[in-house]
Design a protein around this motif. Structure first.
Motif, PDB file in Angstrom:
ATOM      1  N   VAL A   1      31.456 -19.855  24.732  1.00 51.79           N
ATOM      2  CA  VAL A   1      30.051 -19.999  24.314  1.00 51.79           C
ATOM      3  C   VAL A   1      29.314 -18.670  24.458  1.00 51.79           C
ATOM      4  N   GLY A   2      29.506 -17.990  25.585  1.00 49.02           N
ATOM      5  CA  GLY A   2      28.816 -16.719  25.816  1.00 49.02           C
ATOM      6  C   GLY A   2      29.254 -15.630  24.861  1.00 49.02           C
ATOM      7  N   ALA A   3      30.563 -15.486  24.675  1.00 48.34           N
ATOM      8  CA  ALA A   3      31.061 -14.448  23.775  1.00 48.34           C
ATOM      9  C   ALA A   3      30.626 -14.719  22.335  1.00 48.34           C
ATOM     10  N   SER A   4      30.678 -15.984  21.926  1.00 48.87           N
ATOM     11  CA  SER A   4      30.246 -16.334  20.568  1.00 48.87           C
ATOM     12  C   SER A   4      28.761 -16.046  20.386  1.00 48.87           C
ATOM     13  N   ALA A   5      27.965 -16.425  21.368  1.00 48.93           N
ATOM     14  CA  ALA A   5      26.522 -16.210  21.256  1.00 48.93           C
ATOM     15  C   ALA A   5      26.192 -14.731  21.180  1.00 48.93           C
ATOM     16  N   VAL A   6      26.819 -13.921  22.015  1.00 44.92           N
ATOM     17  CA  VAL A   6      26.533 -12.483  22.005  1.00 44.92           C
ATOM     18  C   VAL A   6      26.943 -11.864  20.664  1.00 44.92           C
ATOM     19  N   LEU A   7      28.133 -12.182  20.187  1.00 47.64           N
ATOM     20  CA  LEU A   7      28.581 -11.599  18.926  1.00 47.64           C
ATOM     21  C   LEU A   7      27.757 -12.078  17.732  1.00 47.64           C
ATOM     22  N   ILE A   8      27.503 -13.378  17.671  1.00 48.31           N
ATOM     23  CA  ILE A   8      26.768 -13.914  16.522  1.00 48.31           C
ATOM     24  C   ILE A   8      25.313 -13.453  16.534  1.00 48.31           C
ATOM     25  N   LEU A   9      24.645 -13.577  17.667  1.00 49.34           N
ATOM     26  CA  LEU A   9      23.241 -13.157  17.720  1.00 49.34           C
ATOM     27  C   LEU A   9      23.102 -11.648  17.557  1.00 49.34           C
ATOM     28  N   GLY A  10      24.048 -10.891  18.116  1.00 50.92           N
ATOM     29  CA  GLY A  10      24.010  -9.437  17.944  1.00 50.92           C
ATOM     30  C   GLY A  10      24.186  -9.041  16.491  1.00 50.92           C
ATOM     31  N   HIS A  11      25.178  -9.613  15.833  1.00 46.73           N
ATOM     32  CA  HIS A  11      25.410  -9.295  14.427  1.00 46.73           C
ATOM     33  C   HIS A  11      24.240  -9.747  13.562  1.00 46.73           C
ATOM     34  N   ALA A  12      23.760 -10.969  13.808  1.00 48.14           N
ATOM     35  CA  ALA A  12      22.673 -11.507  12.980  1.00 48.14           C
ATOM     36  C   ALA A  12      21.382 -10.725  13.150  1.00 48.14           C
TER      37      ALA A  12
END
Length: 164
Positions: free
Chosen positions: A135-146
């Protein structure tokens, strides 16, 4: 055989619905559109637009991270395979009570033994930390990219169409 047909139909439906929203890698990794948002309002707008626009790509990213997490946690793979294999073996080979000497081994006692061994194995494999990492890794990557990807020109037309 019926389960295989159902699985293939489910996979086909998933491919048609979710993977049809995949954007090409050249668009997903377009470094010409990378910029720092000016303020929190602009970052929120970018996140809102890009999470909808790149939803298929983000889904694939989460799946890749989940596969990596499972490969990296071999204890979790072993514990899950042990439990699933134990259930399958008990259901297949021991549906009726078995007489061993003076003892009668029932399906209930086999399930109890499976749980007594399998649950500690699963606990030591730390599935909760794996899920929280995912959950944390997905959130960081997705929110960072977006947040750093500028929306394309089509986003302006989407705003006009929503207001009409």
């Amino acid at each position: 055989m019926e389960a295989i047909i159902r699985a293939s139909e489910t996979l086909k439906a998933f491919r048609e619905t979710r993977l049809s929203a995949l954007r090409p890698p050249s668009e997903f990794f377009d470094y010409n559109r990378v910029s720092r948002p000016a303020d929190l309002n602009q970052a929120t707008h970018r996140i809102s637009y890009n999470t909808r626009y790149f939803s298929g790509n983000y889904g694939v990213l989460v799946i890749i991270l989940a596969i990596y997490a499972l490969i990296a946690n071999s204890q979790l793979i072993f514990a899950v395979l042990f439990l699933v294999g134990g259930f399958a073996a008990i259901n297949r080979f021991a549906p009726d009570p078995i007489q061993v000497g003076e003892h009668v081994i029932t399906q209930k006692s086999l399930y109890t033994a499976l749980f007594v061994i399998g649950i500690p194995l699963l606990w030591f494999a730390s599935p909760f930390s794996t899920v929280f990492w995912l959950v944390g890794a997905s959130a960081v990557l997705i929110l960072g990219h977006a947040s750093i990807m500028e929306p394309g020109i089509e986003s302006e037309y989407a705003q006009v169409q929503e207001s009409v």
